[in-house]
Design a protein around this motif. Structure first.
Motif, PDB file in Angstrom:
ATOM      1  N   ASP A   1       0.837  -1.199   0.000  1.00 53.51           N
ATOM      2  CA  ASP A   1       0.000   0.000   0.000  1.00 53.51           C
ATOM      3  C   ASP A   1       0.874   1.253   0.000  1.00 53.51           C
ATOM      4  N   PHE A   2       1.922   1.236   0.805  1.00 58.83           N
ATOM      5  CA  PHE A   2       2.834   2.372   0.885  1.00 58.83           C
ATOM      6  C   PHE A   2       3.572   2.556  -0.433  1.00 58.83           C
ATOM      7  N   TYR A   3       3.990   1.451  -1.049  1.00 57.57           N
ATOM      8  CA  TYR A   3       4.714   1.492  -2.330  1.00 57.57           C
ATOM      9  C   TYR A   3       3.858   2.179  -3.399  1.00 57.57           C
ATOM     10  N   VAL A   4       2.629   1.713  -3.547  1.00 57.72           N
ATOM     11  CA  VAL A   4       1.746   2.261  -4.579  1.00 57.72           C
ATOM     12  C   VAL A   4       1.442   3.736  -4.315  1.00 57.72           C
ATOM     13  N   ALA A   5       1.314   4.095  -3.035  1.00 56.58           N
ATOM     14  CA  ALA A   5       0.964   5.469  -2.691  1.00 56.58           C
ATOM     15  C   ALA A   5       2.123   6.441  -2.901  1.00 56.58           C
ATOM     16  N   THR A   6       3.372   5.960  -2.758  1.00 54.05           N
ATOM     17  CA  THR A   6       4.520   6.876  -2.783  1.00 54.05           C
ATOM     18  C   THR A   6       5.395   6.760  -4.026  1.00 54.05           C
ATOM     19  N   VAL A   7       5.221   5.706  -4.814  1.00 59.48           N
ATOM     20  CA  VAL A   7       6.140   5.470  -5.929  1.00 59.48           C
ATOM     21  C   VAL A   7       6.104   6.602  -6.959  1.00 59.48           C
ATOM     22  N   GLY A   8       4.962   7.227  -7.135  1.00 50.16           N
ATOM     23  CA  GLY A   8       4.876   8.303  -8.106  1.00 50.16           C
ATOM     24  C   GLY A   8       5.787   9.461  -7.759  1.00 50.16           C
ATOM     25  N   SER A   9       5.784   9.868  -6.483  1.00 54.40           N
ATOM     26  CA  SER A   9       6.622  10.994  -6.070  1.00 54.40           C
ATOM     27  C   SER A   9       8.090  10.620  -6.000  1.00 54.40           C
ATOM     28  N   LEU A  10       8.383   9.346  -5.736  1.00 51.82           N
ATOM     29  CA  LEU A  10       9.780   8.917  -5.611  1.00 51.82           C
ATOM     30  C   LEU A  10      10.427   8.600  -6.955  1.00 51.82           C
ATOM     31  N   ALA A  11       9.608   8.236  -7.953  1.00 52.60           N
ATOM     32  CA  ALA A  11      10.149   7.768  -9.227  1.00 52.60           C
ATOM     33  C   ALA A  11      11.123   8.765  -9.840  1.00 52.60           C
ATOM     34  N   GLN A  12      10.687  10.002 -10.008  1.00 56.69           N
ATOM     35  CA  GLN A  12      11.551  10.975 -10.663  1.00 56.69           C
ATOM     36  C   GLN A  12      12.748  11.339  -9.801  1.00 56.69           C
ATOM     37  N   GLU A  13      12.604  11.289  -8.487  1.00 57.16           N
ATOM     38  CA  GLU A  13      13.724  11.578  -7.594  1.00 57.16           C
ATOM     39  C   GLU A  13      14.892  10.633  -7.833  1.00 57.16           C
ATOM     40  N   VAL A  14      14.595   9.378  -8.174  1.00 53.93           N
ATOM     41  CA  VAL A  14      15.671   8.402  -8.382  1.00 53.93           C
ATOM     42  C   VAL A  14      15.927   8.125  -9.866  1.00 53.93           C
ATOM     43  N   GLY A  15      15.337   8.945 -10.747  1.00 50.13           N
ATOM     44  CA  GLY A  15      15.683   8.868 -12.163  1.00 50.13           C
ATOM     45  C   GLY A  15      14.734   8.104 -13.052  1.00 50.13           C
ATOM     46  N   TYR A  16      13.551   7.740 -12.539  1.00 54.26           N
ATOM     47  CA  TYR A  16      12.578   7.031 -13.355  1.00 54.26           C
ATOM     48  C   TYR A  16      11.406   7.945 -13.705  1.00 54.26           C
ATOM     49  N   VAL A  17      10.491   7.440 -14.490  1.00 56.09           N
ATOM     50  CA  VAL A  17       9.385   8.244 -14.979  1.00 56.09           C
ATOM     51  C   VAL A  17       8.098   7.769 -14.341  1.00 56.09           C
ATOM     52  N   GLU A  18       7.377   8.698 -13.744  1.00 57.53           N
ATOM     53  CA  GLU A  18       6.120   8.371 -13.084  1.00 57.53           C
ATOM     54  C   GLU A  18       5.099   7.842 -14.074  1.00 57.53           C
ATOM     55  N   LEU A  19       4.327   6.862 -13.650  1.00 56.40           N
ATOM     56  CA  LEU A  19       3.260   6.332 -14.483  1.00 56.40           C
ATOM     57  C   LEU A  19       2.220   7.392 -14.760  1.00 56.40           C
ATOM     58  N   ASP A  20       1.471   7.242 -15.853  1.00 52.96           N
ATOM     59  CA  ASP A  20       0.371   8.145 -16.151  1.00 52.96           C
ATOM     60  C   ASP A  20      -0.621   8.146 -14.998  1.00 52.96           C
ATOM     61  N   LYS A  21      -1.236   9.289 -14.748  1.00 48.96           N
ATOM     62  CA  LYS A  21      -2.158   9.418 -13.617  1.00 48.96           C
ATOM     63  C   LYS A  21      -3.287   8.404 -13.678  1.00 48.96           C
ATOM     64  N   ASP A  22      -3.774   8.095 -14.883  1.00 50.31           N
ATOM     65  CA  ASP A  22      -4.879   7.154 -14.992  1.00 50.31           C
ATOM     66  C   ASP A  22      -4.430   5.712 -14.832  1.00 50.31           C
ATOM     67  N   ARG A  23      -3.114   5.495 -14.636  1.00 49.54           N
ATOM     68  CA  ARG A  23      -2.603   4.156 -14.407  1.00 49.54           C
ATOM     69  C   ARG A  23      -2.269   3.920 -12.930  1.00 49.54           C
ATOM     70  N   GLN A  24      -2.489   4.922 -12.086  1.00 49.30           N
ATOM     71  CA  GLN A  24      -2.129   4.805 -10.679  1.00 49.30           C
ATOM     72  C   GLN A  24      -3.313   4.422  -9.812  1.00 49.30           C
TER      73      GLN A  24
END
Length: 298
Positions: free
Chosen positions: A275-298
């Motif tokens: 639950d924590f992973y899914v909730a925070t991965v969007g904000s953390l993705a770009q911090e570590v160099g990845y691209v956040e999923l589309d909003k409609d995919r979260q």
């Protein structure tokens, strides 16, 4: 397979259940994660934030490669497998044989960066066809000098660096470039540890390597990024958050995943972590160099 097609077939919480029972892994408050060195960076960041949030569960994150991780996961030795590709049919069968049911969760997008030494001033871009010339199986004994790849490039030895064969990055790269997953020349410096590849290319003026965009982003002062021309008329394109998200950096853009054991998920601490992973991965993705999923995919 490119991101655009995968977007059409994978929901953000894509259930991929395998018939049969459960399997076992961590016990008590331990949460065991292994797999892709690419996704390792993201899962490690999530695990650190999870611990900072006050949860007492102990999270360990390994990086034995997507394939090596699936071997452990399908034996019930881990709770979560990080993966830079989707699970293969033989791995599905291995999980089924051991009674491992699982859930597949896309977590971010990534690009595979082509990098050279900063002093390699002779190369400003490369085509997919030239990458195939370099990496095809038959190149091992025939394509040995840069001048053989493109006229005007130096008549000097080719030194190649890339992900090891247990890596999902290797699987994806070979399918995208040579046309067959797992098919490439074997005379290159290979490692499942992307930091080894960074060090190798950064110390070799005749080197070219492929590695996750996040590792280039963390080492941009030590490496030179090479834009890729896919031959479709758009010219060379460099990976970036924008070109990876809109798939204009094709064919080297891809989704990243975690796979979660359903038996492990029945433990409260694992469910809390997911639950924590899914909730925070969007904000953390770009911090570590990845691209956040589309909003409609979260």
């Amino acid at each position: 397979m490119v991101i655009s097609s995968l977007r059409r077939i994978l929901p953000i919480i894509a259930l991929t259940a395998v018939a049969c029972g459960g399997g076992s892994s961590g016990s008590g408050g331990d949460i065991r994660i292994d797999g892709s060195s690419t996704v390792f960076v993201l899962s490690e960041a999530v695990a650190e934030e999870f611990t900072k949030s006050g949860n007492p569960a102990r999270v360990t994150v390994g990086q034995s490669g997507t394939g090596g991780g699936f071997q452990k996961f399908c034996r019930g030795e881990t709770d979560i497998n990080d993966a830079s590709r989707t699970i293969r049919p033989p791995e599905i069968e291995a999980c089924r044989a051991n009674g491992i049911e699982y859930q597949e969760i896309p977590v971010a997008y990534d690009g595979i960066a082509i990098v050279v030494h900063p002093q390699a001033t002779w190369i400003d871009s490369i085509t997919v066809a030239e990458l195939k010339t370099l990496w095809a199986t038959e190149a091992q004994r025939t394509i040995l000098r840069w001048s053989q790849v493109r006229p005007g490039w130096p008549d000097r030895e080719i030194h190649l660096y890339g992900a090891g064969v247990d890596s999902g990055t290797y699987d994806y790269f070979t399918e995208a470039i040579t046309g067959k997953e797992g098919a490439s020349r074997g005379d290159f410096t290979a490692s499942e540890d992307d930091n080894v590849l960074v060090q190798g290319v950064a110390g070799d003026e005749l080197a070219l390597g492929f590695l996750p965009f996040a590792y280039y982003n963390e080492n941009r002062e030590r490496l030179k990024l090479v834009p890729v021309d896919n031959g479709e008329g758009g010219g060379p394109v460099a990976p970036s958050f924008e070109t990876i998200r809109d798939n204009s950096y094709s064919p080297l853009s891809r989704p990243l995943f975690i796979y979660v054991s359903e038996k492990s998920r029945a433990r409260p601490e694992v469910q809390q972590f997911i639950d924590f992973y899914v909730a925070t991965v969007g904000s953390l993705a770009q911090e570590v160099g990845y691209v956040e999923l589309d909003k409609d995919r979260q």
